[in-house]
Design a protein around this motif. Structure first.
Motif, PDB file in Angstrom:
ATOM      1  N   CYS A  98       0.829  -1.208   0.000  1.00  0.00           N
ATOM      2  CA  CYS A  98       0.000   0.000   0.000  1.00  0.00           C
ATOM      3  C   CYS A  98       0.862   1.256   0.000  1.00  0.00           C
ATOM      4  O   CYS A  98       0.541   2.237  -0.679  1.00  0.00           O
ATOM      5  N   LEU A  99       1.945   1.219   0.745  1.00  0.00           N
ATOM      6  CA  LEU A  99       2.865   2.358   0.764  1.00  0.00           C
ATOM      7  C   LEU A  99       3.443   2.598  -0.630  1.00  0.00           C
ATOM      8  O   LEU A  99       3.504   3.734  -1.114  1.00  0.00           O
ATOM      9  N   LEU A 100       3.843   1.523  -1.295  1.00  0.00           N
ATOM     10  CA  LEU A 100       4.371   1.648  -2.652  1.00  0.00           C
ATOM     11  C   LEU A 100       3.315   2.184  -3.618  1.00  0.00           C
ATOM     12  O   LEU A 100       3.608   3.026  -4.469  1.00  0.00           O
ATOM     13  N   TYR A 101       2.094   1.703  -3.482  1.00  0.00           N
ATOM     14  CA  TYR A 101       1.021   2.158  -4.367  1.00  0.00           C
ATOM     15  C   TYR A 101       0.770   3.659  -4.194  1.00  0.00           C
ATOM     16  O   TYR A 101       0.627   4.386  -5.168  1.00  0.00           O
ATOM     17  N   LEU A 102       0.714   4.098  -2.952  1.00  0.00           N
ATOM     18  CA  LEU A 102       0.418   5.511  -2.689  1.00  0.00           C
ATOM     19  C   LEU A 102       1.558   6.436  -3.106  1.00  0.00           C
ATOM     20  O   LEU A 102       1.350   7.640  -3.274  1.00  0.00           O
ATOM     21  N   THR A 103       2.758   5.888  -3.271  1.00  0.00           N
ATOM     22  CA  THR A 103       3.893   6.701  -3.721  1.00  0.00           C
ATOM     23  C   THR A 103       4.190   6.467  -5.205  1.00  0.00           C
ATOM     24  O   THR A 103       5.287   6.720  -5.682  1.00  0.00           O
ATOM     25  N   ASP A 104       3.182   5.975  -5.930  1.00  0.00           N
ATOM     26  CA  ASP A 104       3.232   5.789  -7.390  1.00  0.00           C
ATOM     27  C   ASP A 104       4.268   4.782  -7.859  1.00  0.00           C
ATOM     28  O   ASP A 104       4.848   4.916  -8.937  1.00  0.00           O
ATOM     29  N   HIS A 105       4.502   3.740  -7.074  1.00  0.00           N
ATOM     30  CA  HIS A 105       5.332   2.604  -7.497  1.00  0.00           C
ATOM     31  C   HIS A 105       4.393   1.416  -7.684  1.00  0.00           C
ATOM     32  O   HIS A 105       4.430   0.435  -6.932  1.00  0.00           O
ATOM     33  N   GLU A 107       3.875  -1.030 -10.004  1.00  0.00           N
ATOM     34  CA  GLU A 107       4.300  -2.392 -10.337  1.00  0.00           C
ATOM     35  C   GLU A 107       4.927  -3.079  -9.126  1.00  0.00           C
ATOM     36  O   GLU A 107       4.697  -4.266  -8.897  1.00  0.00           O
ATOM     37  N   SER A 108       5.694  -2.346  -8.351  1.00  0.00           N
ATOM     38  CA  SER A 108       6.281  -2.921  -7.139  1.00  0.00           C
ATOM     39  C   SER A 108       5.192  -3.252  -6.128  1.00  0.00           C
ATOM     40  O   SER A 108       5.247  -4.291  -5.459  1.00  0.00           O
ATOM     41  N   ALA A 109       4.186  -2.397  -6.039  1.00  0.00           N
ATOM     42  CA  ALA A 109       3.068  -2.658  -5.140  1.00  0.00           C
ATOM     43  C   ALA A 109       2.363  -3.945  -5.542  1.00  0.00           C
ATOM     44  O   ALA A 109       2.008  -4.763  -4.691  1.00  0.00           O
ATOM     45  N   GLN A 110       2.177  -4.143  -6.830  1.00  0.00           N
ATOM     46  CA  GLN A 110       1.506  -5.350  -7.295  1.00  0.00           C
ATOM     47  C   GLN A 110       2.307  -6.589  -6.907  1.00  0.00           C
ATOM     48  O   GLN A 110       1.735  -7.599  -6.501  1.00  0.00           O
ATOM     49  N   PHE A 111       3.639  -6.523  -6.994  1.00  0.00           N
ATOM     50  CA  PHE A 111       4.473  -7.656  -6.574  1.00  0.00           C
ATOM     51  C   PHE A 111       4.227  -7.991  -5.110  1.00  0.00           C
ATOM     52  O   PHE A 111       4.014  -9.145  -4.752  1.00  0.00           O
ATOM     53  N   TRP A 112       4.224  -6.985  -4.232  1.00  0.00           N
ATOM     54  CA  TRP A 112       4.052  -7.231  -2.795  1.00  0.00           C
ATOM     55  C   TRP A 112       2.638  -7.686  -2.477  1.00  0.00           C
ATOM     56  O   TRP A 112       2.419  -8.493  -1.575  1.00  0.00           O
ATOM     57  N   TRP A 113       1.644  -7.182  -3.214  1.00  0.00           N
ATOM     58  CA  TRP A 113       0.279  -7.683  -3.030  1.00  0.00           C
ATOM     59  C   TRP A 113       0.201  -9.156  -3.420  1.00  0.00           C
ATOM     60  O   TRP A 113      -0.438  -9.952  -2.738  1.00  0.00           O
ATOM     61  N   GLN A 114       0.847  -9.519  -4.514  1.00  0.00           N
ATOM     62  CA  GLN A 114       0.836 -10.912  -4.941  1.00  0.00           C
ATOM     63  C   GLN A 114       1.568 -11.795  -3.935  1.00  0.00           C
ATOM     64  O   GLN A 114       1.155 -12.926  -3.681  1.00  0.00           O
ATOM     65  N   LEU A 115       2.644 -11.271  -3.357  1.00  0.00           N
ATOM     66  CA  LEU A 115       3.368 -12.029  -2.334  1.00  0.00           C
ATOM     67  C   LEU A 115       2.475 -12.263  -1.118  1.00  0.00           C
ATOM     68  O   LEU A 115       2.378 -13.380  -0.608  1.00  0.00           O
ATOM     69  N   ALA A 116       1.799 -11.226  -0.670  1.00  0.00           N
ATOM     70  CA  ALA A 116       0.905 -11.365   0.487  1.00  0.00           C
ATOM     71  C   ALA A 116      -0.279 -12.272   0.144  1.00  0.00           C
ATOM     72  O   ALA A 116      -0.715 -13.067   0.979  1.00  0.00           O
TER      73      ALA A 116
END
Length: 133
Positions: A98-105, A107-116
């Motif tokens: 969520c932190l990555l998503y809110l800071t406009d990253h 694709e990285s956010a999607q990776f961490w969501w998929q990991l979780a």
């Protein structure tokens, strides 16, 4: 003289105004067409914008949880010190996504969501199949 030479000899470029052409009417028609084209966005565009707004709200809600910073801290410390059960802090992965998503990253956010989501975190599973824009 060939047939082409005869056609070219009779060719002329019109220099006067066209009969029956009204510039004002043409401009009004163009303005009406432009207004009609921008008046109503495509339904998919509207749904995508609404989904993005909802995702931002959910991410802010997760970031504002009282234990969010602790989860991210545990996630950052895990490579050096294992937790009691030796597993990844899944809540930390979600908070970090969520932190990555809110800071406009995105694709990285999607990776961490998929990991979780792979670790069976229910909130992350809801976001795993949603394309991030």
């Amino acid at each position: 003289m060939t047939a082409i030479d005869e056609l070219v000899a009779d060719a002329r470029i019109p220099t006067g105004p066209r009969d029956g052409f009204d510039v004002g009417t043409a401009l009004r028609r163009l303005a009406a067409d432009a207004a009609a084209a921008t008046a109503k966005p495509h339904p998919d565009t509207v749904r995508a914008a609404q989904a993005g707004q909802r995702l931002s709200v959910v991410c802010r809600w997760i970031q504002n949880r009282p234990d969010a910073a602790d989860h991210v801290d545990r996630l950052a410390q895990e490579p050096e010190t294992a937790t009691n059960d030796g597993h990844l802090d899944v809540d930390g992965a979600l908070v970090f996504a969520c932190l990555l998503y809110l800071t406009d990253h995105r694709e990285s956010a999607q990776f961490w969501w998929q990991l979780a989501a792979g670790a069976d975190h229910r909130s992350a599973s809801d976001k795993r199949d949603t394309p991030v824009r």
